[in-house]
Design a protein around this motif. Sequence first.
Motif, short mmCIF file in Angstrom:
data_model
loop_
_atom_site.label_atom_id
_atom_site.label_comp_id
_atom_site.label_asym_id
_atom_site.label_seq_id
_atom_site.Cartn_x
_atom_site.Cartn_y
_atom_site.Cartn_z
N GLY A 169 0.82 -1.20 0.00
CA GLY A 169 0.00 0.00 0.00
C GLY A 169 0.86 1.26 0.00
O GLY A 169 1.88 1.31 0.67
N GLY A 170 0.43 2.25 -0.77
CA GLY A 170 1.13 3.52 -0.77
C GLY A 170 2.35 3.57 -1.64
O GLY A 170 3.08 4.58 -1.63
N ALA A 171 2.63 2.48 -2.39
CA ALA A 171 3.77 2.43 -3.31
C ALA A 171 5.07 2.83 -2.61
O ALA A 171 5.31 2.41 -1.48
N LYS A 172 5.90 3.61 -3.26
CA LYS A 172 7.21 3.98 -2.71
C LYS A 172 7.06 4.76 -1.41
O LYS A 172 7.79 4.53 -0.44
N ALA A 173 6.11 5.70 -1.38
CA ALA A 173 5.90 6.49 -0.17
C ALA A 173 5.49 5.60 1.00
O ALA A 173 5.99 5.76 2.13
N GLY A 174 4.60 4.64 0.74
CA GLY A 174 4.18 3.74 1.81
C GLY A 174 5.32 2.88 2.30
O GLY A 174 5.43 2.58 3.51
N ASN A 175 6.19 2.45 1.40
CA ASN A 175 7.35 1.65 1.76
C ASN A 175 8.27 2.43 2.70
O ASN A 175 8.71 1.93 3.74
N ILE A 188 11.19 18.42 -4.19
CA ILE A 188 11.79 17.12 -3.94
C ILE A 188 11.71 16.28 -5.20
O ILE A 188 10.65 16.19 -5.83
N CYS A 189 12.82 15.67 -5.58
CA CYS A 189 12.88 14.89 -6.82
C CYS A 189 12.86 13.39 -6.57
O CYS A 189 13.17 12.60 -7.47
N GLY A 190 12.53 12.98 -5.35
CA GLY A 190 12.32 11.57 -5.07
C GLY A 190 13.54 10.79 -4.62
O GLY A 190 13.41 9.75 -3.99
N THR A 191 14.72 11.27 -4.95
CA THR A 191 15.94 10.58 -4.56
C THR A 191 17.07 11.59 -4.43
O THR A 191 16.96 12.73 -4.91
N ASN A 192 18.15 11.18 -3.74
CA ASN A 192 19.30 12.06 -3.53
C ASN A 192 18.90 13.34 -2.80
O ASN A 192 19.36 14.43 -3.14
N THR A 196 3.13 10.74 -7.61
CA THR A 196 4.26 11.67 -7.55
C THR A 196 4.37 12.20 -6.13
O THR A 196 4.17 13.38 -5.87
N GLU A 197 4.68 11.28 -5.22
CA GLU A 197 4.71 11.65 -3.80
C GLU A 197 5.74 12.73 -3.49
O GLU A 197 5.57 13.53 -2.56
N ASP A 198 6.83 12.77 -4.27
CA ASP A 198 7.86 13.77 -4.03
C ASP A 198 7.35 15.18 -4.31
O ASP A 198 7.53 16.10 -3.50
N PHE A 199 6.71 15.36 -5.47
CA PHE A 199 6.20 16.68 -5.83
C PHE A 199 5.03 17.07 -4.93
O PHE A 199 4.90 18.24 -4.53
#
Length: 337
Positions: free
Chosen positions: A207-213, A298-302, A322-325
């Motif tokens: 659940g929640g994809a990358k953000a949930g992880n 936020i670009c999701g990484t680094n 697009t959890e970062d944006f």
Amino acid sequence: MPPPLPHRQWWQHLQSVLVPLILVVAGGIISWMQIGGWVVVGALVMAASLMWWQGRTQPHAITMILAFVTTIAALDYLLWRLMVTNWANWWIAVPLVLAEAFGVVHTVGLQVTIWPWHSPALHPTEDPTLRPIFVFIPTVNEGSEILTPTIRATLAAREHYLEVNPQGRVTIVICNDGRVANSPDWQGVEALAQRMGVLCVTRTVGGGAKAGNIENARKLVGATGDALLVIFDADQVAKPEFFLKLIAPFADPTVGWVQSGQYYGNKENPVARWAHDQQALFYRVLCGGKAAQNAAFICGTNVMLRAAALDQIGGLPQDSVTEDFAASIRLHTRWRS
């Protein structure tokens, strides 16, 4: 909440906004009146004088003059386009004009972004190296071959950081979503983490994809409150000075996150080299302009983030692909970037 700007800094900020705005308006008037090239030349001389008055360096002055010229040309073209449009066939003409107007907006917006704004001053009041750092490396099915260089580089960056800041604390966490995604190598990721001496959090409920992880691991390891977070995608290899460079701005308690660039390591491949050039334009040119206007995202990484900032918005948004944006938009109302 960011403190109010001092009077002098407020005036400098207003001046940096007014000068390009005046130049754009002047360029629009020149284009609208169509009163000859010499007036354009005179306006450029005035623009150069204003930039010299502001004490700009030569590269900055060149950028500003070119931005001014480009803006005038774009506005002049759009006005000419409106005058020669065949309005009788409006069902074809209007979509074409709107498409070209959209291009002009992007062109002018680019000039605003790359304009050499004065960077807002930081006001350090604390030692951010006293804060614990948690590094999260989310993975699904990338496998050990891709993860190993990432973990190894992160360990090297941690060692370099602790050499300079022996009081520091850096915890590396693999966020393993392989089990919930039915990846055949999810147990191999756990074994890899154990061999390399880093933590591994394997989700059993998705659940929640990358953000949930990431949020699942963040809560389990206690990366909240006064902590700082770093996010690396599974294929991102950090440089040894990563932590040292990104942690410095957090001495200012109003800074919510610091984004760094992403670059290709296999530039011998033509496609990768072309993609690298695109990335370089974004991270080396556009992001710098956005940061000067407190508009970096936020670009999701680094990226390094303040845990307290994420806590205020309920963590990384899990209802967006697009959890970062999405996080950037929510954070910008309260934090600097």
